[in-house]
Design an enzyme around this catalytic site. Structure first.
Site, PDB file in Angstrom:
ATOM      1  N   LEU A  61       0.792  -1.230   0.000  1.00 57.19           N
ATOM      2  CA  LEU A  61       0.000   0.000   0.000  1.00 57.19           C
ATOM      3  C   LEU A  61       0.824   1.280   0.000  1.00 57.19           C
ATOM      4  O   LEU A  61       0.306   2.371   0.226  1.00 57.19           O
ATOM      5  CB  LEU A  61      -1.000   0.016   1.163  1.00 57.19           C
ATOM      6  CG  LEU A  61      -1.910  -1.218   1.279  1.00 57.19           C
ATOM      7  CD1 LEU A  61      -2.851  -1.068   2.449  1.00 57.19           C
ATOM      8  CD2 LEU A  61      -2.672  -1.467  -0.009  1.00 57.19           C
ATOM      9  N   CYS A  62       2.109   1.183  -0.231  1.00 58.64           N
ATOM     10  CA  CYS A  62       2.981   2.356  -0.335  1.00 58.64           C
ATOM     11  C   CYS A  62       2.957   2.840  -1.786  1.00 58.64           C
ATOM     12  O   CYS A  62       3.130   2.050  -2.712  1.00 58.64           O
ATOM     13  CB  CYS A  62       4.395   1.962   0.093  1.00 58.64           C
ATOM     14  SG  CYS A  62       5.482   3.333   0.365  1.00 58.64           S
ATOM     15  N   HIS A  63       2.735   4.139  -1.982  1.00 60.52           N
ATOM     16  CA  HIS A  63       2.657   4.693  -3.334  1.00 60.52           C
ATOM     17  C   HIS A  63       4.024   4.691  -4.025  1.00 60.52           C
ATOM     18  O   HIS A  63       5.020   5.071  -3.406  1.00 60.52           O
ATOM     19  CB  HIS A  63       2.149   6.140  -3.293  1.00 60.52           C
ATOM     20  CG  HIS A  63       0.735   6.263  -2.863  1.00 60.52           C
ATOM     21  ND1 HIS A  63       0.368   6.315  -1.537  1.00 60.52           N
ATOM     22  CD2 HIS A  63      -0.407   6.339  -3.581  1.00 60.52           C
ATOM     23  CE1 HIS A  63      -0.950   6.420  -1.453  1.00 60.52           C
ATOM     24  NE2 HIS A  63      -1.446   6.436  -2.676  1.00 60.52           N
ATOM     25  N   ASP A 112      25.175  -8.371   6.181  1.00 63.07           N
ATOM     26  CA  ASP A 112      25.444  -9.490   5.273  1.00 63.07           C
ATOM     27  C   ASP A 112      26.920  -9.583   4.915  1.00 63.07           C
ATOM     28  O   ASP A 112      27.492 -10.670   4.884  1.00 63.07           O
ATOM     29  CB  ASP A 112      24.607  -9.346   3.996  1.00 63.07           C
ATOM     30  CG  ASP A 112      24.920 -10.450   3.005  1.00 63.07           C
ATOM     31  OD1 ASP A 112      24.774 -11.631   3.372  1.00 63.07           O
ATOM     32  OD2 ASP A 112      25.341 -10.129   1.879  1.00 63.07           O
TER      33      ASP A 112
END
Length: 141
Positions: A61-63, A112
């Site tokens: 739901l992030c634009h 990492d």
């Protein structure tokens, strides 16, 4: 997804910051360039920029936004690094999530690349430091 079509297009900026702490042995190898995987700081900067550009694919739901500037910096500290991301756009919604994502992925990239030397590294304090623009106005932590 929230409908932002009625919101004005304005200049927006967000700054996020976080930290990664590591052992002295790990810091020594990062700083003297002796890690087998290469320079984690340069790779983390690139990873942070790439992550900011792909935030809408990672956060539901992030634009998706047209980003106009992304800067990821890593500042040495006695026990690790501060990671800061500054993101800008001219759009109908802000770039807080892009800045936070950039910091998070940069920290994960360092983890990492250094984990062979130090699995006890700690990623912490990822937060929004400031934001400018938009209807809700400016914010400073």
């Amino acid at each position: 997804m929230v409908d932002v079509s009625a919101k004005a297009v304005t200049a927006r900026e967000a700054v996020a910051r976080g930290h990664i702490t590591m052992s002295r042995a790990a810091l020594r190898q990062v700083r003297d360039g002796s890690l087998k995987k290469g320079d984690p700081l340069q790779i983390a900067r690139i990873a942070g920029v790439m992550a900011a550009k792909r935030t809408a694919e990672l956060i539901p739901l992030c634009h998706p936004l047209p980003l106009t500037h992304i800067d990821v910096s890593l500042l040495p500290e006695p026990d690790g690094y501060a990671i800061e991301a500054r993101v800008r756009t001219t759009a109908q919604t802000g770039v807080e999530m892009e800045a936070l994502t950039a910091v998070s992925v940069a920290a994960l990239t360092i983890y990492d690349m250094v984990k062979a030397v130090d699995k006890a590294m700690v990623i912490s304090d990822i937060r929004l430091i400031e934001k400018r623009g938009g209807r809700s106005g400016d914010y400073r932590a």
